[in-house]
Design a protein around this motif. Structure first.
Motif, short mmCIF file in Angstrom:
data_model
loop_
_atom_site.label_atom_id
_atom_site.label_comp_id
_atom_site.label_asym_id
_atom_site.label_seq_id
_atom_site.Cartn_x
_atom_site.Cartn_y
_atom_site.Cartn_z
N LEU A 797 0.83 -1.21 0.00
CA LEU A 797 0.00 0.00 0.00
C LEU A 797 0.87 1.27 0.00
CD1 LEU A 797 -2.91 -1.00 2.41
CD2 LEU A 797 -2.85 -1.07 -0.09
N GLN A 801 0.93 4.13 -2.68
CA GLN A 801 0.80 5.54 -2.30
C GLN A 801 1.96 6.37 -2.89
OE1 GLN A 801 -1.83 6.77 -0.48
NE2 GLN A 801 -1.07 8.85 -0.82
N ASP A 832 -6.47 5.07 -6.52
CA ASP A 832 -7.09 5.35 -5.24
C ASP A 832 -8.08 4.25 -4.86
OD1 ASP A 832 -7.42 7.32 -3.03
OD2 ASP A 832 -9.51 7.31 -3.77
N LEU A 835 -6.15 1.35 -3.71
CA LEU A 835 -5.64 1.60 -2.36
C LEU A 835 -6.74 1.38 -1.33
CD1 LEU A 835 -3.11 2.52 -0.84
CD2 LEU A 835 -3.92 4.88 -1.06
#
Length: 1000
Positions: A797, A801, A832, A835
């Motif tokens: 993650l 990011q 996004d 994520l």
């Protein structure tokens, strides 16, 4: 010497069956003794009592003796000395009188007193009951049922439970009453120093009826008269009917000492020569010499039993005399060893003797039916024959004799045959006489001419042991060593072992209804086709030792062999020849058979006389048996169980015995009073509770059982006498083996409970291990999930990011009107979403619902994480009293709820998502509800979205958890997912048990 001084010389104590009232019918008298009798003696060495003063027979046939060392019981095979009867002790072992009346046994003692033993009970009579302290001589029951006893003081009779003395006022002066007799009319005849007295039947008043002083002996005769003997040895016969007394005269050559008359009416005399039976003509018929034959010199007591045997007691033991089934004739003193017998058509039986030592003085004689004898010129006869024309032929090593119409004719043997005995003779259908000549083969004799081998050279080489001319005209020649030949015309055929012949030396040949039978020392065979087949008895044993065979006019087959005579009844012969098994009757030494027949010569040792009698000869006797009148014993024996023995102790056979625990090994002794030929008794028995089928014990009188468990048992035994007459009902003994504690039902139930508890404990222990192992696996899985979650969070993650930040920098570095701006924005939105999805998966991995089972906390945590991200409100409600869930049920419910929540937040676009947990008594339910747009119609109808398996997995999890899944959805009105689990599958065990006991 006075008779009284000789130990109560000569009393005849009749069995209870002969003591009857005047109105009772007399039993049928037995015929007078025939000339052949069998005697047997038992002495102290065989366990017999000595100097017996009392003897009786009970209704079951058992003999009882009163002796000075106790009471003896005898079943025909074994004497038992008893000091107790049915567990009740005798008052003294010195007994003198004994009487069986019904089921009761009365015993009188030498020092006074009487005991009555009846079916396990005993009643004693002594001074208190009126008896003196004097010897009880006799106990008698009169015809009116009154019990009497005699003592040195006089007579006593039983009045209720008290004995009354016959006083002078009753007509009998005080004095020694030694002997007394119950007469058929119910009265009592008693001796007294002053004479013989008799009472009026039914009363106790006596009057003098005979004799002066010194009457010593009186015995009851079969017709009810009484034989009286005084001290001067004068004999008289007192008539009970008329009251007259008539003197009795004996032959001058028979000293009249100590006589008695038995139940057959036969007169016996006991003197220095022994015991002599006088015939109906008062002449001596047979003598049993003392010590050399009888057990002793002096006869004390006699008894005629129900089977017709005569029993005697002497100073040394007990004797039995019975008739034999075979009747032997009196032979000259020098006649013995190789004897033969040949009946002729006029009823005369010719008896011969053959000596091989050169003694020709043993003369053949003829025995007429009336007993007279016919002299002959014959001696040393080796063979004899009854020719088809009814004439007789005899031969030896010198002469051939022929008797026809009372005349004798003789032919000397040819010079070459002198000294060669005639072995066998037969006449064929052509009238030729065939002779077997020892060491010279076979010859034909006709009209004084002799022809060697009948013209057949092969027949001159071997001496036939036997010859037979059959109805078809053939002549059979039997040889040694399983060899047989037949001459049919001029053709000679040989048979041997290869043809099945296995009888040894062929000693006998005969034809029965076209079938050829041959016998020898190894067996008997029948010719079936061209082969010989052996015959056996019903037990499968060969009929060995057959020296001669005869088929009688009655159709019976008789054999004379080394063990006696064998008979096959006519009704059994045909069936026996077909089955090769013959039902036989045997007559051996127990029936009076003595010696054995010659196995080689002479062979005329079995013949049928014109009157139907079968005559036989052996090395020791010549005799006969009448097949139409063979004595049989019709008395059905009464079997008795006498003793039960365990490893610990012995028990008398009483009803309902209770044996202690662990009495698993038992011996049961039984018997039956078979007195004539006890050697042929047969028993069979069974133990109900252990077996149903009867076991054949043969002559064995004991049964053995092992490994018996506790419970109730019933032993039954039957007996058969020498003629196969079986008991009408079995003797029984019921007993119970008590169980030990470890053999009781309670102990077994306790053991079952213990086993169940042990199994439960093992199950609990196993489940604890399994649960711990599952817990370890779950914790391992949780740790792995947390590791994966950390890896995803810390690496994947964060990398996504960082990647997004790099793309964002690239975007800001491009002009705002650049064509890539929109594409980069789309990529960032997708990143996004990835994520967000990654964070949800990390959250799911980190939740500890499977381990803790706290479904409410797990779903609440998940809902409150998802709601903010999707701009919706999350509500969780709990209905009912919360109860702990099974770990597996909680895991499956969480997985289904999670899938439903994810679908609601992601796809429903609902402003609110609610979760309801309902804890009811009968079930647990989980409901996830949203107010969004609902499922597309085609998805709801299909049950899943193409390429997605979330709904399918939810249904499979619900089925695995033992519950049901319900999905309701309508376009524009949202979706409701409901999971229902039964209480027993949802709640932990304790909670489920508590709910089951709670009333609804």
């Amino acid at each position: 010497m006075p008779l009284r001084a000789a130990f109560h010389v000569l009393r005849l104590i009749l069995p209870a069956a002969l003591i009857f009232s005047a109105s009772a019918a007399e039993p049928a008298p037995r015929p007078y003794w025939h000339s052949s009798m069998v005697h047997k003696a038992w002495t102290k060495q065989e366990g017999a009592p000595t100097a017996v003063f009392g003897i009786t027979q009970d209704p079951r046939g058992m003999l009882w003796f009163a002796a000075n060392d106790g009471v003896y019981r005898f079943d025909g095979a074994r004497f038992e000395r008893l000091t107790a009867i049915d567990g009740n002790k005798l008052r003294s072992s010195n007994t003198n009188a004994i009487l069986a009346v019904g089921s009761a046994l009365w015993v009188g003692y030498s020092f006074g007193g009487v005991s009555v033993f009846d079916q396990g009970q005993v009643h004693h009579y002594g001074v208190e009951q009126g008896l003196p302290v004097r010897t009880i001589y006799q106990v008698v029951r009169s015809g009116d049922g009154t019990m009497w006893c005699s003592t040195a003081d006089g007579l006593y009779w039983l009045d209720g439970d008290h004995w009354r003395y016959v006083e002078a006022g009753d007509g009998l002066a005080p004095g020694n009453v030694h002997y007394f007799t119950a007469l058929p009319d119910g009265s009592i005849l008693a001796d007294h120093p002053n004479g013989v007295y008799r009472n009026t039947p039914g009363s106790h008043q006596f009057h003098k009826v005979a004799g002066g002083k010194g009457i010593e002996i009186h015995t009851l005769l079969p017709n009810g008269d009484v034989l009286l003997v005084n001290q001067a040895r004068q004999f008289s016969r007192y008539s009970a009917l008329t009251g007259a007394s008539v003197p009795l005269t004996f032959p001058p050559d028979v000293p009249p000492r100590d006589p008695f008359i038995d139940a057959r009416g036969a007169l016996w005399v006991n003197n220095d020569a022994g015991l002599t039976l006088l015939g109906p003509d008062m002449r001596p018929q047979q003598t049993f010499a003392g010590l050399n034959n009888l057990s002793g010199k002096q006869v004390f007591n006699t008894l005629d039993d129900r089977e017709g045997n005569l029993w005697l007691t002497t100073e040394n033991g007990v004797d039995r005399i019975r008739e034999s089934r075979l009747t032997a004739v009196q032979l000259p003193a020098r006649m013995f060893r190789s004897m033969s017998v040949q009946p002729d058509p006029d009823g005369t039986v010719w008896i011969s003797n053959h000596k091989t030592d050169g003694d020709y003085e043993v003369v053949t004689f003829g025995l007429r039916p009336d007993g007279g004898r016919i002299a002959t010129p014959l001696s040393n006869i080796a063979a004899s024959m009854l020719a088809p024309d009814g004439s007789l032929w005899f031969g030896n090593g010198q002469i051939l004799w022929h008797r026809e119409h009372g005349a004798w004719r003789a032919w000397p043997l040819p010079a070459n045959l002198k000294g060669s005995d005639v072995q066998y003779m037969a006449v064929d259908r052509r009238g030729r006489m065939w002779l077997s000549m020892v060491r010279n083969g076979a010859y034909v004799f006709r009209d004084g001419e002799w022809q060697a081998g009948g013209g057949i050279p092969a027949l001159t080489k071997l001496t036939p042991v036997s010859l037979h001319a059959d109805p078809q005209g053939r002549v059979w020649f039997g040889y040694t060593s399983n060899r047989l030949a037949v001459l049919d015309g001029d053709a000679l055929r040989q048979y041997g072992a290869a043809d099945g012949l296995d009888v040894g030396n062929v000693a006998a040949i005969l034809t029965y209804r076209g079938q050829l039978l041959v016998g020898g020392d190894q067996g008997v065979a029948v010719l079936a086709g061209q082969r010989f087949v052996p015959l056996h008895d019903a037990d499968g044993q060969p009929l060995r030792g057959a020296s001669a065979m005869v088929v009688s006019r009655r159709g019976e087959l008789w054999l004379n062999g080394i063990d006696g005579l064998t008979r096959v009844a006519a009704a059994d012969l045909d069936a026996g020849l077909a089955s090769r098994r013959l039902r036989v009757d045997r007559f051996d030494y127990l029936d009076g058979y003595k010696g054995q027949p010659s196995q080689v010569r002479p062979l005329a040792v079995l013949s049928e006389a014109i009157d139907g009698r079968i005559w036989y000869a052996t090395s020791a006797s010549v005799g006969w048996i009448d097949p139409a009148n063979i004595a049989r014993n019709p008395q059905a024996p009464t079997a008795q169980v006498t003793t039960l023995r365990t490893d610990q102790r012995q028990y008398d056979a009483r009803a309902d015995l209770l044996l202690p625990p662990y009495s698993s090994n038992l011996e049961l002794e039984f018997t039956a009073a078979i007195l004539s030929i006890p050697e042929r008794v047969r028993f069979r028995y069974r133990l109900l509770g252990q077996e149903q089928a009867w076991r054949d014990a043969g002559a064995r009188r004991a049964a053995f059982y092992t490994n018996l468990g506790p419970g109730h048992y019933r032993f039954e035994v039957l007996a058969a006498n020498e003629d196969g007459v079986w008991s009408t009902a079995p003797a029984t003994l019921e007993f119970h083996i008590a169980p030990a504690f470890v053999q009781t039902v309670w102990f077994k139930l306790l053991c079952a409970l213990l086993v169940l508890a042990l199994a439960g404990g093992l199950y609990w222990w196993r489940m604890t291990l399994v649960t711990a192992r599952i817990g370890d696996r779950l914790r391992e899985r949780l740790r792995e999930r947390e590791r994966i979650a950390r890896t995803l969070h810390d690496h994947f993650l964060q990398s996504v990011q960082a990647l997004m930040m790099q793309f964002d920098l690239i975007k800001h570095g491009l002009p705002s009107e650049h064509a890539l701006q929109e594409r980069i924005d789309a990529a960032l939105e997708t990143a996004d979403d990835v994520l967000s999805e990654g964070r949800e998966q990390v959250l799911a991995l980190r939740l500890n619902h499977e381990l803790t089972g706290d479904l409410e906390a797990a779903l609440s945590g998940l809902g409150h994480i998802l709601a903010p991200r999707h701009g919706a409100r999350f509500v969780l409600t709990v209905t009912g009293t919360p109860k702990p869930l099974r770990a597996a049920a909680a895991a499956e419910a969480y997985a289904i709820g999670r899938e439903a929540l994810l679908n609601a937040f992601r796809h429903a676009r609902s402003h609110e998502v609610t979760v309801e947990l309902r804890h009811a008594r009968t079930q647990f339910s989980l409901t996830v509800r949203d107010g969004g747009r609902g499922m597309a119609a085609e998805v709801f109808a299909r049950g899943h979205r193409p390429g997605h398996f979330g709904l399918t997995g939810m249904r499979e999890r619900a089925q695995d958890a033992g519950g049901t899944l319900e999905i309701c959805s309508q376009a524009g009105h949202g979706t409701t997912v409901t999971l229902r689990l039964p209480a027993r599958r949802a709640y932990a065990r304790k909670a489920a048990d508590k709910l089951a006991r709670t009333p609804s």
